[in-house]
Design an enzyme around this catalytic site. Structure first.
Site, short mmCIF file in Angstrom:
data_model
loop_
_atom_site.label_atom_id
_atom_site.label_comp_id
_atom_site.label_asym_id
_atom_site.label_seq_id
_atom_site.Cartn_x
_atom_site.Cartn_y
_atom_site.Cartn_z
N HIS A 64 36.84 34.32 50.60
CA HIS A 64 37.13 34.60 49.10
C HIS A 64 38.50 34.44 48.74
O HIS A 64 39.21 35.50 48.11
CB HIS A 64 36.62 36.38 49.00
CG HIS A 64 35.45 36.86 49.24
ND1 HIS A 64 34.30 36.22 48.67
CD2 HIS A 64 34.95 37.58 50.25
CE1 HIS A 64 33.02 36.90 49.19
NE2 HIS A 64 33.51 37.55 49.88
N ASP A 83 34.72 40.74 45.14
CA ASP A 83 35.41 39.92 45.90
C ASP A 83 35.78 38.56 45.52
O ASP A 83 36.94 38.08 45.95
CB ASP A 83 34.27 39.69 47.23
CG ASP A 83 34.18 40.76 48.14
OD1 ASP A 83 35.06 41.32 48.51
OD2 ASP A 83 32.83 41.10 48.71
#
Length: 371
Positions: A96, A270
């Protein structure tokens, strides 16, 4: 290949990157699997089960990282793990990076090869390693949101399915992808009034056909989002652009005008979150108040149900892990275009355009790396 699986260190992260079945598969193929002691306990898997499947236990995280050629994790490395990075190491995990500038900097500085679960992408644009966790997060988002709506949790004191003679909750799902579809399934199954907004009309048609008029599907636009949220009791934000920061769909002024006690669950946290005021929270302190609404922005939602999540994730990742272990990362990525798309960093260079755009960094042509 020497494959290391450390204990996850993110707040309240109880998943582990491999199951005993996965260890057995890798060891049977001639690889050495190093497990940090206690890594599976949060998922209900004992050290003896891993040892019985062929793993070698390691008590110290630093030793495990140093002895490994390939590190398998669930969540992105935490600052305490940055000193373990080195140029001849490959890490395969959720990264991420679009929402993680510090981690991006550390990966590039170390020269480590970073392959991200969430950017492995098939030709049909589906995300095979993100999908199982999106399924879990989507289903869990409604359960978590229903709890947050109770008065002791800080919500408006509304029971999501209602009771005979009372109104059920009005649930708005932003995004009809994997997470949004699973959120819709649970919300509708619990008896809520559900509205799904998406820009993909074909997907809306599919959802309409599945539910045969029991949910409302709306073509997403700024005005339609505003209309829906002003009537919402629970909002599920599940918009995803693979590898990139999530678009900010819900501004602070709109939240200010929402119903008092309404709850907003940001599954996209995220990747930076799709609500303007979103910031990552933890399972220990999952919510915070914005105006008269409650935000739930836990960045590792599936970690709350590790006995489900660990097995779902390992089922999806194991074929790719096996390919990397058998052939080495370079040959494995050369042979599999979908896996190649997972490469984010190598030898100090960035290979994901969305991550580069998020941080204003230069990117290298990934195809050139493989000739």
């Amino acid at each position: 290949m020497r494959i290391g699986i450390p204990t996850e260190v993110k707040n309240n992260e109880f998943r582990v990157a491999v199951t005993p079945s996965g260890v057995h598969e890798l060891v049977s193929a001639g690889h050495r699997v190093l497990m940090q002691a206690g890594a599976g306990l949060g998922s209900g898997i004992t050290d003896s089960e891993f040892v019985g499947a062929g793993a070698t236990l390691s008590t110290e995280a630093g030793e495990l990282w140093a002895d490994s050629e390939l590190i398998l994790k669930v969540k992105e490395p935490q600052p305490s793990e940055f000193p373990f990075f080195r140029a001849d190491l490959t890490i395969f995990t959720f990264l991420h990076l679009a929402a993680e500038p510090e981690l991006t900097t550390e990966l590039l500085a170390s020269g480590i090869t970073g392959i991200a679960y969430e950017t492995v992408q098939l030709e049909n644009r589906s995300l095979p390693l993100l999908a199982p966790m999106s399924e879990v997060a989507g289903r869990l988002s409604v359960i978590a949101g229903a709890h947050a709506m109770t008065a002791p949790a800080g919500g408006g004191g509304l029971l999501l399915p209602g009771t005979p003679g009372t109104h059920s909750a009005n649930v708005v799902v932003l995004g009809g992808g994997v997470a949004g579809t699973n959120a819709t399934q649970v919300a509708a199954g619990m008896g809520a009034r559900v509205t799904v907004l998406d820009t993909n009309l074909a997907r809306l048609r599919e959802l309409d056909a599945i539910y045969q008029g029991r949910i409302q599907t709306i073509a997403s636009s700024t005005l339609e989002i505003q209309r829906a949220l002003l009537e919402a009791d629970l909002v599920i934000g599940s918009v995803l652009i693979p590898g990139a920061r999530a678009p900010k769909l819900v501004g602070n002024d709109l939240v200010r005008r929402m119903k008092p006690g309404s709850v907003l669950v940001d599954i996209a946290i995220d990747q930076g979150g799709c609500f303007e005021d979103s910031h990552p929270t933890t399972h220990a302190e999952p919510t915070f108040r914005v105006h008269n609404s409650l935000f739930y922005c836990v960045a590792n939602m599936p970690g709350a149900v590790p006995r489900t999540s660990t097995y779902a994730l390992s089922n999806a990742t194991l074929p790719y892990v096996r390919a990397i272990a058998n052939a080495g990362w370079r040959d494995a990525l050369s042979a599999d275009l979908s896996l190649r798309r997972g490469l984010n960093t190598h030898s100090g260079s960035l290979f994901n355009e969305s991550v580069a755009a998020a941080h204003g960094l230069p990117t290298q042509n990934i195809d050139a790396l493989f000739g």
